[in-house]
Each structure stands twice: as structure tokens, then as C-alpha cells.
Design a protein around this motif. Structure first.
Motif, PDB file in Angstrom:
ATOM      1  N   GLY A  43     -67.095 -82.905 -93.148  1.00 47.92           N
ATOM      2  CA  GLY A  43     -66.566 -84.059 -93.863  1.00 47.92           C
ATOM      3  C   GLY A  43     -66.548 -83.857 -95.358  1.00 47.92           C
ATOM      4  O   GLY A  43     -65.545 -84.167 -96.029  1.00 47.92           O
ATOM      5  N   TYR A 174     -67.461 -88.528 -91.224  1.00 47.06           N
ATOM      6  CA  TYR A 174     -66.754 -89.493 -92.065  1.00 47.06           C
ATOM      7  C   TYR A 174     -67.603 -90.012 -93.210  1.00 47.06           C
ATOM      8  O   TYR A 174     -67.072 -90.351 -94.270  1.00 47.06           O
ATOM      9  CB  TYR A 174     -66.229 -90.634 -91.193  1.00 47.06           C
ATOM     10  CG  TYR A 174     -65.182 -90.126 -90.242  1.00 47.06           C
ATOM     11  CD1 TYR A 174     -64.028 -89.527 -90.720  1.00 47.06           C
ATOM     12  CD2 TYR A 174     -65.367 -90.195 -88.868  1.00 47.06           C
ATOM     13  CE1 TYR A 174     -63.073 -89.018 -89.862  1.00 47.06           C
ATOM     14  CE2 TYR A 174     -64.412 -89.693 -87.994  1.00 47.06           C
ATOM     15  CZ  TYR A 174     -63.267 -89.101 -88.503  1.00 47.06           C
ATOM     16  OH  TYR A 174     -62.330 -88.592 -87.654  1.00 47.06           O
ATOM     17  N   ILE A 177     -66.976 -87.480 -95.701  1.00 48.93           N
ATOM     18  CA  ILE A 177     -65.649 -87.666 -96.306  1.00 48.93           C
ATOM     19  C   ILE A 177     -65.681 -88.788 -97.333  1.00 48.93           C
ATOM     20  O   ILE A 177     -65.159 -88.655 -98.448  1.00 48.93           O
ATOM     21  CB  ILE A 177     -64.608 -87.969 -95.206  1.00 48.93           C
ATOM     22  CG1 ILE A 177     -64.356 -86.712 -94.362  1.00 48.93           C
ATOM     23  CG2 ILE A 177     -63.298 -88.456 -95.819  1.00 48.93           C
ATOM     24  CD1 ILE A 177     -63.473 -86.956 -93.154  1.00 48.93           C
ATOM     25  N   THR A 312     -56.395 -85.737 -93.361  1.00 46.83           N
ATOM     26  CA  THR A 312     -57.674 -85.878 -94.066  1.00 46.83           C
ATOM     27  C   THR A 312     -57.802 -84.849 -95.173  1.00 46.83           C
ATOM     28  O   THR A 312     -58.208 -85.165 -96.298  1.00 46.83           O
ATOM     29  CB  THR A 312     -58.839 -85.724 -93.076  1.00 46.83           C
ATOM     30  OG1 THR A 312     -58.721 -86.709 -92.046  1.00 46.83           O
ATOM     31  CG2 THR A 312     -60.180 -85.900 -93.781  1.00 46.83           C
ATOM     32  N   GLY A 338     -61.118 -92.932 -96.335  1.00 44.82           N
ATOM     33  CA  GLY A 338     -62.357 -92.409 -95.768  1.00 44.82           C
ATOM     34  C   GLY A 338     -63.221 -93.499 -95.166  1.00 44.82           C
ATOM     35  O   GLY A 338     -63.830 -93.325 -94.104  1.00 44.82           O
ATOM     36  N   LYS A 341     -61.936 -94.565 -91.742  1.00 42.78           N
ATOM     37  CA  LYS A 341     -62.295 -93.617 -90.689  1.00 42.78           C
ATOM     38  C   LYS A 341     -63.780 -93.701 -90.345  1.00 42.78           C
ATOM     39  O   LYS A 341     -64.167 -93.552 -89.175  1.00 42.78           O
ATOM     40  CB  LYS A 341     -61.920 -92.197 -91.123  1.00 42.78           C
ATOM     41  CG  LYS A 341     -60.431 -92.028 -91.349  1.00 42.78           C
ATOM     42  CD  LYS A 341     -60.054 -90.645 -91.821  1.00 42.78           C
ATOM     43  CE  LYS A 341     -59.888 -89.700 -90.666  1.00 42.78           C
ATOM     44  NZ  LYS A 341     -59.301 -88.414 -91.060  1.00 42.78           N
ATOM     45  N   LEU A 342     -64.618 -93.967 -91.330  1.00 40.43           N
ATOM     46  CA  LEU A 342     -66.048 -94.117 -91.066  1.00 40.43           C
ATOM     47  C   LEU A 342     -66.299 -95.336 -90.189  1.00 40.43           C
ATOM     48  O   LEU A 342     -67.071 -95.273 -89.215  1.00 40.43           O
ATOM     49  CB  LEU A 342     -66.808 -94.246 -92.391  1.00 40.43           C
ATOM     50  CG  LEU A 342     -68.318 -94.541 -92.268  1.00 40.43           C
ATOM     51  CD1 LEU A 342     -69.027 -93.422 -91.512  1.00 40.43           C
ATOM     52  CD2 LEU A 342     -68.934 -94.727 -93.657  1.00 40.43           C
ATOM     53  N   ALA A 417     -60.336 -91.157 -85.475  1.00 37.47           N
ATOM     54  CA  ALA A 417     -61.790 -91.314 -85.387  1.00 37.47           C
ATOM     55  C   ALA A 417     -62.207 -91.881 -84.033  1.00 37.47           C
ATOM     56  O   ALA A 417     -63.241 -91.497 -83.483  1.00 37.47           O
ATOM     57  CB  ALA A 417     -62.286 -92.229 -86.512  1.00 37.47           C
TER      58      ALA A 417
END
Length: 553
Positions: A43, A174, A177, A312, A338, A341-342, A417
Motif C-alpha cells: 500500500g 489501504y 495507501i 491505485t 485511498g 478503499k480503506l 477492495a
């Protein structure tokens, strides 16, 4: 049937397996977090490298402006993708390391390689060769994380929440990221673009995480399944009882150890020779194992070429392509990407993979991703000048469509994700028997990085206009859309449901002919489970009767 203790209430799983409440303890979660942190390796790199390369200071150091446009594109792609090249070797190395020195020591040596590579990269002194070398060495360490961490997490996790525990690894991808994106944004705003600190400070996140993981490894216990494979039964019992927070003679611990021993013994009896050659034969010559290899390898190919990973990696460039032109605004929009996606990874880990199952979660994610790719491809088809004509300015009446395309990039990240990015690690870690698990996972992750390298290396050139040898932004996103749809069809027909199964019971999913496994394997396995449970109850009843008679005598 419950095995000691009360049945715990757990909303994060598909099946209630009657596991004692003590197994959901701080030691388990501490181990899960300690090894899940390795997900941040990928990430952080994916979130940092594009912005670091775009730094004016970094480009001056490597004399970037002296190269032609095509050469600049190739250099950028090579720098970005060099970690993936190193990771191919790292994933192969992980098989040997995991089985020879164990999961704990494998973690320590990969952290050393990771730190060494980043140190070489940061101390490049303007030498492009040192930039390449540093990222390659870092890749040797990063490439092992996707083998070591998922294997360890799958091997220590209770069956009912194995998906949640293994997806913690994806969650940290993530988190890495998000931290990388916001580090880029913060340094851009506060340090400017003309100092080496603007890219070196964010890059230091690599060293921070690698050092933290190295330290935490000394506070963890070795995988009990690895210890049994090494013939260290006493250590395996001690390790399992500690992570389960139960006494070594507790019925649950005893049954789990016996199940692991029995499965390993059956593998040894069915072996096709000792040593590495025997393991290779067993992997490719046993039909059920070969089908599992096929599943793991196809998952890597279809996931990596679906485009979400490349989005990404090149998020800042793609948001610029779709209409975000301001430097700081671009980094902020990327950072929010980011976060999206987390959040998706957390939702997947807590409420999907062990609740609705792996297959449904994967299909849901692929559907979101496919819709997004089709919309973006359609937008770029309607406005083919985007990213092709440098002086082109988007008309005001198409601004809404542009914002919709940006929103769809967020949705594609959400779907990625939920789906492919979680399942490509989880399924690979839990599908295989103990004896071949390290080899098969290494092979899958080697293909993972080979395809990740191919896609990340190809995307900058794919985005070029047709006149410059590319297929244009429009063609690139149509390509991603087609691959994503093919992936969804393949999952529907080929992938069985693995949620709620112990690692030792996975074989029952693959008893049918290969063309029936994806659609009917889970139902057949449940019927076999029921037959086996009935046999166990009869045996237990007979054993109880015998003991009663002996007591009377």
C-alpha cells in the motif's frame, strides 16, 4: 456440536461452529494486527511512488528533462514497476524461506531486505541505476509479505473468522495507501516541490513500518501448523494453546491439534516423494491440488488486468486525465480515494467475507468495478480528446460527466477492495493442504507480481495516443471493462465457497469433477460434512458405551 464453553455471539461470520468464546482473545488480535501490518508494504509503495516520481526535485536529481517523451514514459514506468520485478523473486524466495526457517524468521529477513532497498533508493545521489536497484531490493522483501502474512494469518485463525483475520492484511494495504497519499499531500502543501524532503519524508514510511513489523515479530508465536509439519508437536500445542487462550489439554485445542496432525499424516502418506521434488509432484499431479492451483493462478491474472491496481498506482495521473488539474487538488482527491478503499476493505473484512461468503463478496465487488469501468470508458469515448490532445479544455456542459467519471473511479476502488483485492490473498492462503501451501502460495504470488509488473509497466504506454504506440485512454478503460466482465463470469462458474471451513476440511470442496466444483462443490462438501459428523457421533456413542461397560465390570 459445541466444544466446551458457551456459544459466543458473533455477527461477523457465516456459520456458528460452536467455538468457545476464549479463542476470540487479545493474543489472537495482536498476532493478526502484527502480521496484517505487512499489507502496508504494498500500500505504501503504490501510494507513494507516483507522487515521489512527479516531484520536481526528484526529476532534477535523475536529469529527467534530458530524455525524450517516450523515454520519459519508459523511465517512469520502470521506476514504478521495479518493485514488482523484485517482488517476483521475493514471492519465489518466500516458499523456501517459509518452509525452512518458519513464518516468524521469514518475517524478520524480509523486513531487513525491505529497509535495505529503501535506503539504497533514498541515497541514489541522482544515479538512475541506484533508483532501479533500490526498488528491486525492496521488492525482494515486499514480495514475500503477500506469502508470509496471509499464510500465517490463515493458519492461526479460527475457521469462523478466518476471512476477517486474513482480510486485515488487505485492510492494512489501504491504510498504507491512505497514509502515503496524505503524506504526499501534506509534504506538497507544507514543504513545496523544490526540496528533497518533499519525496524523502513520505518515503520514510517504508522504514517506519518495516522496523515496527520487525520488532513485533519478537512478540509472536510460530504457526502451530508449521511446527507440526516440522515434527515439533510439543511446541505446536504450546503455541496453539497460547493463541487460543486455552489450556493445552482443553478439548478444543486437542481436537484442533489432532485434526492438523491427521491431515498432515494423510498428506505424508499420499506423498509422491520426499523433498522439494515430491512437493512439486503433489502440487501438479494430484487433480484436486491442480484445480486449486488453477483457481489461484487465474485469480491473479484476472484481478491484475482488471485495471484497479493500476488505477491505485497511477491515481494522480488518472484524476488529471479525467479533469482534476490542480496539483494540490489532485493529491487531495487521490487521498480521499485511498480512504474510500480503506473503508471498503474494513466493510469487507467485518461484514462480508465471513457473513455472506467469499464468492458473493467477490461477485459484488466485480459488479461495482465493471459498472465503473464501463462508465469511464464510455465517457472517454464521448470525449476522445481527454488525455490525447494536450491543449484540450473540457467544455463546461461536459463537466458533470467528468465528475461522474471521477466518482466512478471511487466506486471502482470500492469494488476492488470488496472483491478481487481481498480474495486474491484470502483464497490463495486457505485453499491448499499444509504440505504444499507455501509452494502453491509462492507460485500464485509470483504470478501476482509478474502480472502486476506487466500491468503497471504497460498502463503508461497504453494511455498514449494511438499515434505514439498506445491504445489511448478510451481503449485502455474498455480493455479493463472487458477483463472485469470475463472475471465475473469465471468466478460464477469456477470458484467454490470456502467460508466457515477449517483448513483441514478444504479437500471436500474438490471431490467432484472439475467442471462441477464451482457450482456444486460447496453443497457436495456440506453433505460430506454431515455424513462425517454422523459417523463421529456414532463412534463417540460406541466409545461411551464401551467405557460404561468397562466401569461396570
Amino acid at each position: 456440536m459445541a466444544v466446551g464453553g458457551k456459544k459466543p455471539v458473533n455477527i461477523f461470520r457465516l456459520k456458528n461452529l460452536g467455538e468457545p468464546k476464549e479463542i476470540y482473545n487479545w493474543k489472537l488480535w495482536f498476532a493478526v494486527i502484527s502480521f496484517g501490518l505487512m499489507g502496508a508494504a504494498r500500500g505504501i509503495d503504490e501510494g507513494l511512488i507516483a507522487a515521489a516520481f512527479n516531484s520536481k526535485n526528484f526529476q532534477r536529481e535523475i536529469n529527467y528533462s534530458s530524455y525524450s517523451t517516450v523515454e520519459q514514459t519508459n523511465i517512469k514506468a520502470n521506476v514504478s514497476a521495479m518493485v514488482q520485478i523484485g517482488s517476483v523473486g521475493g514471492a519465489l524466495l518466500a516458499f523456501v524461506v517459509c518452509d525452512r526457517i518458519g513464518r516468524i524468521w521469514a518475517t524478520r529477513q524480509l523486513c531487513v531486505l525491505w529497509i535495505l532497498g529503501i535506503a539504497i533508493f533514498m541515497g541514489n545521489n541522482g544515479n538512475l541505476g541506484a533508483v532501479y536497484a533500490g526498488r528491486f531490493v525492496a521488492g525482494l522483501g515486499v514480495g514475500q509479505t503477500v506469502v508470509v502474512a496471509p499464510i500465517y494469518l490463515a493458519e492461526i485463525s479460527p475457521a469462523s473468522i478466518r476471512g476477517l483475520c486474513t482480510c486485515v492484511f488487505t485492510g492494512f494495504v489501504y491504510l498504507g495507501i491512505v497514509l502515503a497519499y496524505f503524506a504526499n499531500y501534506g509534504c506538497q502543501v507544507n514543504l513545496g516541490d523544490n526540496t528533497h524532503k518533499q519525496w524523502e519524508v513520505p518515503t520514510s514510511l517504508h522504514i517506519i513500518f518495516a522496523g515496527l513489523i520487525f520488532i513485533l515479530s519478537f512478540l509472536q508465536y510460530e504457526s502451530p501448523r508449521y511446527l507440526i509439519k516440522q515434527g515439533q508437536l510439543d511446541k505446536a500445542i504450546d503455541s496453539l494453546s497460547r493463541v487460543r487462550n486455552l489450556s493445552p489439554d482443553h478439548e478444543y485445542v486437542v481436537r484442533e491439534i489432532i485434526a492438523i496432525q491427521s491431515a498432515h499424516q494423510m498428506e505424508m502418506e499420499a506423498t509422491m516423494g520426499s523433498g522439494p521434488l515430491g512437493i512439486i509432484k503433489e502440487t501438479f499431479l494430484v487433480p484436486s491440488n491442480l484445480y486449486r492451483v488453477y483457481l489461484a493462478l487465474m485469480a491473479q491474472i484476472l484481478s491484475q488486468w482488471s485495471g484497479a491496481g493500476s488505477i491505485t498506482l497511477y491515481a494522480t495521473d488518472l484524476f488529471k486525465l479525467l479533469g482534476i488539474t490542480g496539483g494540490n487538488e489532485n493529491l487531495l482527491v487521490t487521498a480521499i480515494f485511498g480512504i474510500v478503499k480503506l473503508v471498503a476493505a474494513i466493510l469487507c473484512a467485518l461484514f462480508l467475507v465471513d457473513v455472506i461468503g467469499r464468492k458473493r463478496a467477490l461477485l459484488l465487488g466485480i459488479t461495482c468495478q465493471a459498472i465503473s469501468m464501463i462508465y469511464v470508458a464510455g465517457f472517454l469515448t464521448a470525449v476522445p480528446e481527454m488525455g490525447v490532445v494536450k491543449s484540450f479544455k473540457l467544455p463546461a456542459y461536459k463537466k458533470g460527466a467528468s465528475e461522474g467519471a471521477i466518482a466512478m473511479i471511487y466506486i471502482s476502488g470500492f469494488g476492488w477492495a470488496l472483491g478481487w483485492n481481498s480474495m486474491q490473498y484470502l483464497l490463495t492462503a486457505e485453499l491448499f493442504p499444509l504440505r504444499i501451501r507455501a509452494l502453491a502460495t509462492s507460485l500464485a504470488m509470483t504470478l501476482h507480481f509478474a502480472n502486476q509488473y506487466g500491468s503497471s509497466r504497460a498502463v503508461p504506454n497504453m494511455l498514449l495516443p494511438v499515434a505514439d504506440g498506445g491504445i489511448s485512454p478510451m481503449g485502455t478503460f474498455w480493455f479493463f471493462a472487458v477483463v472485469t466482465i470475463i472475471g465475473g463470469i469465471w468466478v460464477w462458474f469456477s470458484v467454490p465457497e470456502t467460508a466457515g471451513r477449517t483448513l483441514e476440511s478444504m479437500d471436500r470442496l474438490f471431490a467432484l469433477p472439475w467442471y462441477q466444483i464451482g457450482r456444486h462443490g460447496n453443497k457436495d462438501a456440506e453433505e460430506r460434512d454431515q455424513v462425517l459428523d454422523e459417523k463421529m457421533e456414532v463412534m463417540a456413542s460406541q466409545q461411551g458405551t464401551i467405557q460404561h461397560v468397562e466401569q461396570q465390570v
